[in-house]
Design a protein around this motif. Structure first.
Motif, PDB file in Angstrom:
ATOM      1  N   ARG A 200      11.988 -31.090  77.918  1.00 11.72           N
ATOM      2  CA  ARG A 200      13.103 -31.389  78.593  1.00 11.72           C
ATOM      3  C   ARG A 200      14.070 -30.318  78.815  1.00 11.72           C
ATOM      4  O   ARG A 200      14.933 -30.223  79.683  1.00 11.72           O
ATOM      5  CB  ARG A 200      14.011 -32.396  77.405  1.00 11.72           C
ATOM      6  CG  ARG A 200      14.392 -31.950  76.129  1.00 11.72           C
ATOM      7  CD  ARG A 200      14.970 -33.050  75.142  1.00 11.72           C
ATOM      8  NE  ARG A 200      15.223 -32.277  73.937  1.00 11.72           N
ATOM      9  CZ  ARG A 200      14.365 -32.390  72.908  1.00 11.72           C
ATOM     10  NH1 ARG A 200      12.912 -32.435  73.123  1.00 11.72           N
ATOM     11  NH2 ARG A 200      14.693 -31.723  71.662  1.00 11.72           N
TER      12      ARG A 200
ATOM     13  N   TRP B 218       9.945 -35.402  77.177  1.00 18.67           N
ATOM     14  CA  TRP B 218      11.057 -35.057  75.919  1.00 18.67           C
ATOM     15  C   TRP B 218      10.614 -33.746  75.380  1.00 18.67           C
ATOM     16  O   TRP B 218      11.480 -33.076  75.304  1.00 18.67           O
ATOM     17  CB  TRP B 218      10.762 -36.287  74.701  1.00 18.67           C
ATOM     18  CG  TRP B 218      11.510 -36.151  73.675  1.00 18.67           C
ATOM     19  CD1 TRP B 218      11.111 -35.244  72.485  1.00 18.67           C
ATOM     20  CD2 TRP B 218      12.771 -36.265  73.210  1.00 18.67           C
ATOM     21  NE1 TRP B 218      12.120 -35.492  71.463  1.00 18.67           N
ATOM     22  CE2 TRP B 218      13.193 -35.981  72.063  1.00 18.67           C
ATOM     23  CE3 TRP B 218      13.943 -37.019  74.088  1.00 18.67           C
ATOM     24  CZ2 TRP B 218      14.331 -36.281  71.631  1.00 18.67           C
ATOM     25  CZ3 TRP B 218      14.970 -37.132  73.672  1.00 18.67           C
ATOM     26  CH2 TRP B 218      15.531 -36.908  72.271  1.00 18.67           C
ATOM     27  N   ARG B 219       9.384 -33.350  75.284  1.00 21.82           N
ATOM     28  CA  ARG B 219       9.147 -32.175  74.687  1.00 21.82           C
ATOM     29  C   ARG B 219       9.459 -31.067  75.878  1.00 21.82           C
ATOM     30  O   ARG B 219       9.783 -30.168  75.368  1.00 21.82           O
ATOM     31  CB  ARG B 219       7.703 -32.112  74.554  1.00 21.82           C
ATOM     32  CG  ARG B 219       7.108 -30.745  73.836  1.00 21.82           C
ATOM     33  CD  ARG B 219       5.479 -30.766  73.365  1.00 21.82           C
ATOM     34  NE  ARG B 219       4.798 -30.753  74.983  1.00 21.82           N
ATOM     35  CZ  ARG B 219       4.417 -29.529  75.403  1.00 21.82           C
ATOM     36  NH1 ARG B 219       4.786 -28.605  74.925  1.00 21.82           N
ATOM     37  NH2 ARG B 219       3.861 -29.636  76.383  1.00 21.82           N
TER      38      ARG B 219
ATOM     39  N   GLY C 296      18.607 -33.820  75.089  1.00 25.29           N
ATOM     40  CA  GLY C 296      17.856 -34.561  74.321  1.00 25.29           C
ATOM     41  C   GLY C 296      18.552 -35.968  74.013  1.00 25.29           C
ATOM     42  O   GLY C 296      18.489 -36.359  72.880  1.00 25.29           O
ATOM     43  N   ASP C 297      19.552 -36.202  75.019  1.00 26.96           N
ATOM     44  CA  ASP C 297      20.228 -37.357  74.700  1.00 26.96           C
ATOM     45  C   ASP C 297      19.181 -38.474  74.998  1.00 26.96           C
ATOM     46  O   ASP C 297      18.564 -39.030  76.053  1.00 26.96           O
ATOM     47  CB  ASP C 297      21.696 -37.432  75.945  1.00 26.96           C
ATOM     48  CG  ASP C 297      22.220 -38.678  75.831  1.00 26.96           C
ATOM     49  OD1 ASP C 297      21.888 -39.723  75.246  1.00 26.96           O
ATOM     50  OD2 ASP C 297      23.493 -38.458  76.169  1.00 26.96           O
ATOM     51  N   GLU C 298      19.153 -39.469  74.088  1.00 23.54           N
ATOM     52  CA  GLU C 298      18.265 -40.672  73.811  1.00 23.54           C
ATOM     53  C   GLU C 298      18.613 -41.598  74.986  1.00 23.54           C
ATOM     54  O   GLU C 298      17.833 -42.301  75.536  1.00 23.54           O
ATOM     55  CB  GLU C 298      18.156 -41.187  72.346  1.00 23.54           C
ATOM     56  CG  GLU C 298      17.478 -40.192  71.465  1.00 23.54           C
ATOM     57  CD  GLU C 298      17.405 -40.889  70.205  1.00 23.54           C
ATOM     58  OE1 GLU C 298      17.638 -41.959  70.036  1.00 23.54           O
ATOM     59  OE2 GLU C 298      17.047 -40.271  69.218  1.00 23.54           O
TER      60      GLU C 298
ATOM     61  N   PHE D  47      17.188 -40.631  78.427  1.00 27.71           N
ATOM     62  CA  PHE D  47      15.856 -40.930  78.512  1.00 27.71           C
ATOM     63  C   PHE D  47      15.419 -42.423  78.456  1.00 27.71           C
ATOM     64  O   PHE D  47      14.516 -42.628  79.262  1.00 27.71           O
ATOM     65  CB  PHE D  47      15.215 -40.309  77.350  1.00 27.71           C
ATOM     66  CG  PHE D  47      14.748 -38.820  77.512  1.00 27.71           C
ATOM     67  CD1 PHE D  47      13.300 -38.632  78.050  1.00 27.71           C
ATOM     68  CD2 PHE D  47      15.509 -37.692  77.094  1.00 27.71           C
ATOM     69  CE1 PHE D  47      13.147 -37.357  78.092  1.00 27.71           C
ATOM     70  CE2 PHE D  47      15.136 -36.764  77.282  1.00 27.71           C
ATOM     71  CZ  PHE D  47      13.920 -36.446  77.891  1.00 27.71           C
TER      72      PHE D  47
ATOM     73  N   PHE E 147       6.124 -39.644  79.430  1.00 31.40           N
ATOM     74  CA  PHE E 147       7.617 -39.437  78.791  1.00 31.40           C
ATOM     75  C   PHE E 147       7.672 -38.821  77.341  1.00 31.40           C
ATOM     76  O   PHE E 147       8.849 -38.115  77.006  1.00 31.40           O
ATOM     77  CB  PHE E 147       8.201 -40.856  78.755  1.00 31.40           C
ATOM     78  CG  PHE E 147       8.502 -41.714  80.162  1.00 31.40           C
ATOM     79  CD1 PHE E 147       9.575 -41.258  80.581  1.00 31.40           C
ATOM     80  CD2 PHE E 147       7.353 -42.240  80.543  1.00 31.40           C
ATOM     81  CE1 PHE E 147       9.989 -41.847  81.807  1.00 31.40           C
ATOM     82  CE2 PHE E 147       7.967 -42.718  81.914  1.00 31.40           C
ATOM     83  CZ  PHE E 147       9.181 -42.512  82.589  1.00 31.40           C
ATOM     84  N   LEU E 148       6.639 -38.700  76.752  1.00 26.77           N
ATOM     85  CA  LEU E 148       6.608 -38.093  75.471  1.00 26.77           C
ATOM     86  C   LEU E 148       6.449 -36.459  75.894  1.00 26.77           C
ATOM     87  O   LEU E 148       7.095 -35.471  75.204  1.00 26.77           O
ATOM     88  CB  LEU E 148       5.373 -38.376  74.711  1.00 26.77           C
ATOM     89  CG  LEU E 148       5.057 -39.778  73.775  1.00 26.77           C
ATOM     90  CD1 LEU E 148       4.068 -39.733  73.407  1.00 26.77           C
ATOM     91  CD2 LEU E 148       6.355 -39.921  72.750  1.00 26.77           C
TER      92      LEU E 148
ATOM     93  N   VAL F 214      19.813 -34.945  79.837  1.00 26.85           N
ATOM     94  CA  VAL F 214      18.229 -35.108  79.509  1.00 26.85           C
ATOM     95  C   VAL F 214      17.934 -33.570  78.661  1.00 26.85           C
ATOM     96  O   VAL F 214      17.079 -33.612  77.871  1.00 26.85           O
ATOM     97  CB  VAL F 214      17.755 -35.047  80.916  1.00 26.85           C
ATOM     98  CG1 VAL F 214      16.040 -34.875  80.623  1.00 26.85           C
ATOM     99  CG2 VAL F 214      17.979 -36.493  81.359  1.00 26.85           C
ATOM    100  N   ARG F 215      18.341 -32.458  79.293  1.00 32.21           N
ATOM    101  CA  ARG F 215      18.149 -31.257  78.765  1.00 32.21           C
ATOM    102  C   ARG F 215      18.604 -31.163  77.275  1.00 32.21           C
ATOM    103  O   ARG F 215      17.948 -30.504  76.507  1.00 32.21           O
ATOM    104  CB  ARG F 215      18.733 -30.179  79.460  1.00 32.21           C
ATOM    105  CG  ARG F 215      18.059 -29.684  80.961  1.00 32.21           C
ATOM    106  CD  ARG F 215      19.111 -29.006  81.682  1.00 32.21           C
ATOM    107  NE  ARG F 215      19.387 -27.560  80.722  1.00 32.21           N
ATOM    108  CZ  ARG F 215      18.662 -26.575  80.750  1.00 32.21           C
ATOM    109  NH1 ARG F 215      17.612 -26.372  81.641  1.00 32.21           N
ATOM    110  NH2 ARG F 215      18.955 -25.449  80.135  1.00 32.21           N
TER     111      ARG F 215
END
Length: 209
Positions: free
Chosen positions: A57, A54-55, A12-14, A17, A50-51, A9-10
């Motif tokens: 993360r 992501w920002r 940025g693995d899609e 998410f 969730f946006l 997650v840290r």
């Protein structure tokens, strides 16, 4: 939880998410609805959560258990920000003519309105509480988080969560007792006239005739 999931997650693995949304999307949405009392607003807020996740993360702690408290903390902040924007928007819209509303008789809409009415009734009581107490109540009583998880979500000590929740419960009990006493009082409607003036009697006069 997979020990490497937080790292994914840290990073940025899609795919991570996608799993995050699949596992916690409903809980986040329900939390937003309970805070807002509006289905459409809750949908918008849940998407923003969730946006924001992501920002933000890279702020996920490398170690820990589930990420639901982190998401609910983001959700709480998203709802608060949206309320501030909504207040400014309402102030602007009040200066404009109200648009004509078109009726919608779909069963789903009716069901949603009924749910919103129930939540609105709860909000009438909760609005008497400070915002900080409402946040703790929503996380612990509605979302089911324990003290530690709620503290993580709000970024406050566990002791603060305990004291706020205890205070909120005492105040809610006080409001409930007050409402109960009011409901037990005789209704003024019993003194209203029915029919012509000569036939109107007080509720207890019929016993003596």
């Amino acid at each position: 939880m997979d020990p490497g999931f937080r790292a994914r997650v840290r990073a940025g693995d899609e795919a991570a998410f996608v799993v995050l949304f699949r596992e916690h999307g409903t809980a986040v949405y329900n939390h937003c609805f309970r805070l807002t009392g509006d289905w459409s607003v809750a949908e918008d807020c849940a998407s923003l959560v969730f946006l924001e996740a992501w920002r933000l993360r890279e702020k996920v702690e490398p170690e820990g258990s589930g990420l639901l408290p982190w998401l609910l903390g983001i959700a709480t902040n998203v709802v608060h920000r949206r309320r501030r924007v909504a207040r400014r928007h309402r102030a602007l819209m009040e200066r404009m003519p109200a648009p004509e509303l078109l009726p919608d008789f779909a069963d789903e809409v009716v069901g949603r309105l009924e749910d919103q009415e129930r939540i609105a009734a709860v909000h009438q009581v909760l609005e008497r509480l400070p915002q900080a107490d409402r946040d703790v109540l929503a996380l612990c009583a509605w979302a089911g988080l324990d003290y530690a998880a709620a503290a993580q979500a709000l970024g406050v000590p566990v002791g603060t969560v305990r004291s706020r929740l205890s205070r909120a419960r005492r105040r809610l009990e006080k409001f409930a007792e007050k409402n109960l006493r009011q409901n037990r009082e005789p209704s003024p409607a019993g003194w209203q006239l029915t029919g012509d003036r000569d036939s109107a009697v007080r509720p207890d006069e019929g016993k003596h005739r």
